[in-house]
Design a protein around this motif. Structure first.
Motif, mmCIF file in Angstrom:
data_model
loop_
_atom_site.group_PDB
_atom_site.id
_atom_site.type_symbol
_atom_site.label_atom_id
_atom_site.label_comp_id
_atom_site.label_asym_id
_atom_site.label_seq_id
_atom_site.Cartn_x
_atom_site.Cartn_y
_atom_site.Cartn_z
ATOM 1 N N HIS A 18 15.919 -4.765 8.343
ATOM 2 C CA HIS A 18 15.265 -4.721 9.658
ATOM 3 C C HIS A 18 13.781 -4.477 9.473
ATOM 4 O O HIS A 18 13.399 -3.448 8.897
ATOM 5 C CB HIS A 18 15.820 -3.554 10.483
ATOM 6 N N ARG A 19 12.943 -5.362 9.965
ATOM 7 C CA ARG A 19 11.497 -5.117 9.881
ATOM 8 C C ARG A 19 11.080 -4.241 11.060
ATOM 9 O O ARG A 19 11.552 -4.445 12.189
ATOM 10 C CB ARG A 19 10.733 -6.446 9.937
ATOM 11 N N GLN B 247 10.601 -14.503 4.757
ATOM 12 C CA GLN B 247 9.582 -14.970 3.802
ATOM 13 C C GLN B 247 8.679 -13.825 3.357
ATOM 14 O O GLN B 247 8.392 -13.672 2.172
ATOM 15 C CB GLN B 247 8.714 -16.048 4.454
ATOM 16 N N ASP B 248 8.260 -13.006 4.329
ATOM 17 C CA ASP B 248 7.372 -11.882 4.013
ATOM 18 C C ASP B 248 8.064 -10.875 3.103
ATOM 19 O O ASP B 248 7.453 -10.341 2.182
ATOM 20 C CB ASP B 248 6.913 -11.177 5.304
ATOM 21 N N ASP C 78 0.022 -7.846 6.106
ATOM 22 C CA ASP C 78 0.294 -8.029 4.673
ATOM 23 C C ASP C 78 1.291 -7.004 4.120
ATOM 24 O O ASP C 78 1.399 -6.825 2.916
ATOM 25 C CB ASP C 78 -1.010 -7.997 3.873
ATOM 26 N N ILE C 79 1.970 -6.292 5.021
ATOM 27 C CA ILE C 79 2.985 -5.322 4.573
ATOM 28 C C ILE C 79 4.286 -5.604 5.323
ATOM 29 O O ILE C 79 4.271 -5.910 6.521
ATOM 30 C CB ILE C 79 2.558 -3.862 4.913
ATOM 31 N N GLY D 27 -3.014 2.913 4.792
ATOM 32 C CA GLY D 27 -2.478 1.900 3.865
ATOM 33 C C GLY D 27 -1.163 2.368 3.252
ATOM 34 O O GLY D 27 -0.747 3.524 3.425
ATOM 35 N N PRO D 28 -0.499 1.477 2.503
ATOM 36 C CA PRO D 28 0.860 1.758 2.035
ATOM 37 C C PRO D 28 0.997 2.926 1.046
ATOM 38 O O PRO D 28 1.992 3.650 1.084
ATOM 39 C CB PRO D 28 1.293 0.445 1.375
#
Ligand code: GAL
Length: 427
Positions: free
Chosen positions: A146-147, A364-365, A299-300, A212-213
């Motif tokens: 799950h995103r 895809q991500d 991008d995450i 950020g991550p």
């Protein structure tokens, strides 16, 4: 003497036969706990039950659906059953600390052989292995991915007001301001905190978009100085800045009811995981007409998995193991995820099976971007810290007091030994 042996053998046969019958009787059920009761998620678990019934026509599925998004209510019922030694055959779980607590309490059985049989580890992103393998063993099989760094929005309203689709926190705040000015009666951001857990999703979002991550992972595993960290303070200030734009009666709404505010036009945007996509499709909303979604940051990939563990002492272990094995198959993963709003966790189901663009993108991500786990459901934080965090944030949503929230979070992290409990993440 001969007569004795004859009777003895008859007895053995009867008792033995009875034993087999009892064993078969024992194995004729599959008992499962879950909390998928809302639109979309109910149909998704039903699709899995259908597959399982085809594989096991003689097994009766005994489901215990406990309503309450995020599992708050089910987890309480389940925990007391596990503690009382009456486990089900499997249950809806997540990963990380959400699973480790059960393992540490001795409630779960390893399923290493099922992973090996299905070559599972080679078929998933390493982030899942990191958050599902403890001391070299795995205890469950995940059925989906799950995103959660998704911002859903009312597409017609965005077009009508000419709003730029947000790609970062500043865009999101600007969109909130613009909507408020143009339509004061509309809540720019939907939220439902009848289950307090949903307040933690905005927390994850501000941590990730502010620091950020790497910072996100450190903060959620207790490796920052909460009281004095400037980035953490900035994240909490950003959370506070969004509060005036949140649907004011959020405490009365569940996650799906809050999502429905985009359909009625009472709210414009919703920061929520893609189980809401399953719900939108179930209530007939049209992708790219009634709603759309944007990933922040793009991008995450942030999210979590729903997993099925094997409890120790499961009453019907071979039925339980067959359920867990079934969940490793592309067929089961596809059947579930086509309805659920999530994507398959296994990488051998093609991206183009999904009819909408959002799941194609998520799949895809997930295959190419850096993936991080949710704080709460992804089990980056511990249930003990999480339950304090939910209370702190629901208070924060009312008083917007950044200093008080930071102080309470620092104290909760200390009291619940967050850093120590999360050390496995850094090993
Ligand atoms: C999450 C779960 C999702 C979804 C959501 C709402 O905990 O992982 O599958 O069901 O809650 O209930």
């Amino acid at each position: 003497m001969r007569k004795f042996w004859l009777w003895f053998m008859i007895l053995c046969f009867v008792v033995g036969g009875f034993g087999v019958c009892v064993a078969q009787e024992k194995e004729s059920e599959f008992i499962i706990f879950h909390y998928w009761t809302a639109g979309g998620e109910k149909e998704a678990i039903d699709a899995l039950f259908k597959l399982y019934a085809e594989r096991n026509p003689n097994v009766k599925i005994v489901e215990n659906p406990v309503a309450g998004g995020g599992g708050e209510t089910m987890l309480a019922v389940l925990m007391s059953n596990l503690a009382a030694g009456i486990p089900p055959d499997s249950f809806q779980d997540h990963q990380g600390n959400q699973q480790k607590d059960y393992i540490d309490a001795g409630y779960l059985e390893a399923v290493d052989d099922i992973w090996a049989q299905a070559n599972f580890e080679a078929r998933i992103n390493p982030m899942w292995v990191k958050t599902l393998k403890f001391g070299g063993h795995v205890y469950s099989v995940p059925i989906n991915a799950h995103r959660t760094n998704w911002l859903w929005y009312n597409k017609k309203m965005f077009e009508e007001l000419g709003i730029k689709v947000p790609e970062n926190y500043d865009d999101l705040l600007a969109a909130c301001q613009k909507i408020k000015e143009a339509k004061p009666e509309v809540a720019p951001l939907a939220l439902g905190t009848r289950e307090k857990v949903w307040s933690t999703y905005l927390y994850d979002m501000v941590l990730l978009t502010t620091g950020g991550p790497d910072f996100y992972e450190k903060a959620n595993t207790g490796r920052i100085d909460f009281l004095n960290d400037a980035t953490f303070r900035q994240a909490m200030e950003r959370y506070a800045a969004l509060i005036p734009y949140i649907y004011p009666w959020h405490a009365t709404k569940s996650w799906d009811e809050a999502g429905a505010l985009l359909k009625t036009g009472e709210a414009a945007m919703y920061w929520m995981g893609d189980w809401i996509l399953g719900y939108y499709l179930a209530i007939g909303m049209q992708p790219e007409v009634d709603f759309s979604v944007t990933a922040i940051p793009g991008d995450i990939w942030m999210g979590h998995a729903d997993t099925f563990p094997l409890p120790k002492g499961a009453p019907h272990p071979s039925n339980a193991r067959d359920w867990i094995l079934m969940c490793t198959t592309p067929e089961a993963q596809k059947a579930f995820n086509l309805i659920k709003g999530s994507v398959t966790i296994v990488n051998d189901v093609p991206f183009d099976v999904y009819p909408d663009p959002y799941r194609k993108r998520s799949a895809q991500d997930l295959a190419k971007l850096r993936a991080v786990c949710d704080g709460f459901h992804g089990g980056m934080i511990t249930p003990a810290f999480g339950s304090e965090l939910m209370d702190i944030l629901t208070r924060f949503l009312v008083d917007k007091d950044v200093d008080a929230a930071i102080k309470s979070i620092a104290e909760a992290a200390e009291r619940t030994k967050l850093a120590e409990a999360c050390s496995w993440f850094w090993e």
